[in-house]
Design a protein around this motif. Structure first.
Motif, PDB file in Angstrom:
ATOM      1  N   GLY A 279       0.806  65.117  -1.863  1.00 39.28           N
ATOM      2  CA  GLY A 279       1.263  65.671  -0.594  1.00 39.28           C
ATOM      3  C   GLY A 279       2.693  65.291  -0.279  1.00 39.28           C
ATOM      4  O   GLY A 279       3.020  64.987   0.865  1.00 39.28           O
ATOM      5  N   ALA A 280       3.567  65.318  -1.283  1.00 41.68           N
ATOM      6  CA  ALA A 280       4.966  64.906  -1.105  1.00 41.68           C
ATOM      7  C   ALA A 280       5.888  66.003  -1.633  1.00 41.68           C
ATOM      8  O   ALA A 280       5.499  66.820  -2.467  1.00 41.68           O
ATOM      9  CB  ALA A 280       5.234  63.597  -1.828  1.00 41.68           C
ATOM     10  N   GLN A 281       7.135  65.999  -1.165  1.00 38.80           N
ATOM     11  CA  GLN A 281       8.097  67.019  -1.569  1.00 38.80           C
ATOM     12  C   GLN A 281       9.405  66.380  -2.033  1.00 38.80           C
ATOM     13  O   GLN A 281       9.817  65.348  -1.515  1.00 38.80           O
ATOM     14  CB  GLN A 281       8.371  67.991  -0.409  1.00 38.80           C
ATOM     15  N   GLY A 282       9.999  67.014  -3.030  1.00 38.61           N
ATOM     16  CA  GLY A 282      11.290  66.541  -3.515  1.00 38.61           C
ATOM     17  C   GLY A 282      11.222  65.229  -4.264  1.00 38.61           C
ATOM     18  O   GLY A 282      12.193  64.466  -4.255  1.00 38.61           O
ATOM     19  N   LEU A 321       5.492  69.939  -3.520  1.00 41.05           N
ATOM     20  CA  LEU A 321       6.448  70.937  -3.977  1.00 41.05           C
ATOM     21  C   LEU A 321       7.690  70.259  -4.571  1.00 41.05           C
ATOM     22  O   LEU A 321       8.058  69.165  -4.151  1.00 41.05           O
ATOM     23  CB  LEU A 321       6.890  71.837  -2.820  1.00 41.05           C
ATOM     24  N   ASN A 322       8.296  70.951  -5.526  1.00 45.59           N
ATOM     25  CA  ASN A 322       9.613  70.560  -6.046  1.00 45.59           C
ATOM     26  C   ASN A 322       9.633  69.161  -6.653  1.00 45.59           C
ATOM     27  O   ASN A 322      10.541  68.369  -6.408  1.00 45.59           O
ATOM     28  CB  ASN A 322      10.672  70.667  -4.942  1.00 45.59           C
ATOM     29  N   THR A 323       8.629  68.852  -7.448  1.00 46.24           N
ATOM     30  CA  THR A 323       8.632  67.603  -8.209  1.00 46.24           C
ATOM     31  C   THR A 323       9.371  67.829  -9.531  1.00 46.24           C
ATOM     32  O   THR A 323       9.114  68.809 -10.242  1.00 46.24           O
ATOM     33  CB  THR A 323       7.197  67.140  -8.511  1.00 46.24           C
ATOM     34  N   ARG A 324      10.263  66.910  -9.857  1.00 50.71           N
ATOM     35  CA  ARG A 324      10.990  66.985 -11.129  1.00 50.71           C
ATOM     36  C   ARG A 324      10.592  65.791 -11.995  1.00 50.71           C
ATOM     37  O   ARG A 324      10.756  64.635 -11.586  1.00 50.71           O
ATOM     38  CB  ARG A 324      12.494  67.011 -10.905  1.00 50.71           C
TER      39      ARG A 324
END
Length: 387
Positions: A279-282, A321-324
């Motif tokens: 549940g985390a972004q970026g 979203l948007n995990t690198r």
């Protein structure tokens, strides 16, 4: 100016209650505009000062508590203490305090011979209020045998530096960073705590974790999370270097947080996933050694999933979203399923770039329609094309 606690009547004999004498030295330093209160080698027993928020010893503006070294100067809670103590050493409740700290000593919560929750270090203003403590420095301090938290800087502190310190055998977390702004934890070790080694929580932002180690803790090695209150999420957290191993759950858990980077760490031998993004972004996972996890549960080495808080305090669904995930070496254990797994729960826009993945059933398993894999992996992932 230095203030020796023995000049104020402290004995350090491991028997006498030295709380009043040590506090008198602190108060004298404060009245003179500040200074260092020195505790020579010995064991200084202390009792509760009154209410839980009074703790045992209260530091004030421009006052530093210093000993002769970890294990040489010990401040230990008296036998038979039977009340909640929010900080054997702490800042005053409801007062903005600045330029203070502690170094070169041990805090011992005497867990086997006391009752109720006892925390080691505590500082902060007051829950939900706009005030803050500022410019706090803790160096070379051991906190052990607390029934609660080891280090618990709390409720808005600006520019706290905690380094070269150790927390072990505490009942909850070894180190907490609760609503910390612009601070740093570096070169610290958390081991054998009942819950997490490090817990970064509750609106902490612009915070750096550098070269810390967490092993043998009952929960996660390190967790970054919002916590149970409906407050702003932790954001802009850098976790650089260090190692997280042999912990009961994940090595590193990032939950309900934004813009967290985990880089250059060695994460291995943990009970569940090496890294879990929940549940985390970026989030960025860069250049780590992630290997031989899933020791007690079947799990991927890196797990990306969303968090359902619709029945919680926020009522929201937090999509990851948007995990690198880039430049990591990921090697599985006998229980590892995937190198990287993305759950089919809305998680999307994950980018896997240039990772080396071995020893797992499949290198990557991604469900997000916008998630991609490029670079070298050991086996083709399901549902995506290698570029």
């Amino acid at each position: 100016m230095d203030y020796n606690v023995k000049d104020f009547g402290a004995l350090g004999d491991g028997v006498s209650d030295d709380r009043v004498a040590i506090q008198a030295a602190i108060d004298a330093a404060h009245a003179a505009g500040g200074g260092t209160v020195y505790l020579p080698p010995g064991e200084y027993r202390v009792s509760a000062a009154g209410e839980p928020s009074d703790g045992c010893l209260t530091l004030r503006d421009n006052v530093y508590l210093a000993g002769a070294g970890m294990g040489q100067t010990v401040i230990k809670l008296v036998d038979g203490s039977a009340q909640k103590i929010t900080g054997i050493v702490r800042s005053p409740f409801g007062e903005e305090t600045s330029n203070f700290g502690m170094r070169d000593l041990t805090l011992d919560g005497n867990r086997a011979n006391t009752v109720d929750k006892v925390d080691g270090w505590f500082n902060g203003y007051a829950p939900g209020q706009p005030g803050a403590d500022r410019n706090v420095t803790i160096e070379r301090v051991e906190v052990r045998e607390m029934s609660g938290y080891g280090f618990d800087p709390h409720e808005q502190t600006i520019n706290l530096v905690l380094r070269d310190s150790v927390a072990h055998h505490n009942g909850l977390d070894g180190f907490v960073a609760d609503y910390q702004i612009g601070g740093t934890f570096e070169n610290n070790v958390a081991y054998a705590n009942d819950r997490h080694g490090f817990n970064i929580v509750t609106s902490t932002n612009d915070f750096v974790m550098r070269n810390n180690v967490a092993y043998g803790n009952g929960g996660n090695g390190l967790v970054v999370q919002r916590g149970s209150e409906n407050l702003a999420h932790p954001e802009n957290i850098l976790i650089d270097g260090g190692s997280y191993y042999d912990n009961g759950l994940e090595g590193v858990l990032v939950k309900m947080s934004n813009n967290v980077t985990v880089q250059n760490a060695d994460i291995h031998g943990n009970g569940s996933s090496g890294v879990r993004v929940y549940g985390a972004q970026g989030v960025q996972i860069l250049g780590n050694q992630i290997h031989d996890n899933a020791k007690t549960a079947v799990a991927p080495e890196v797990l990306l999933q969303s968090y359902d808080d619709t029945l919680g305090v926020s009522g929201n669904y937090y999509t990851t979203l948007n995990t690198r995930v880039e430049g990591n070496t990921i090697t599985g254990s006998a229980n590892s399923t995937y190198g990287v797994q993305e759950r089919n729960d809305g998680t999307d826009f994950s980018s896997l770039v240039g990772n080396t993945i071995n020893g797992v059933q499949e290198a990557a398993h991604l469900y997000g329609p916008n998630s991609t894999v490029s670079g070298t992996v050991s086996a083709p992932p399901q549902g995506t094309d290698l570029e």
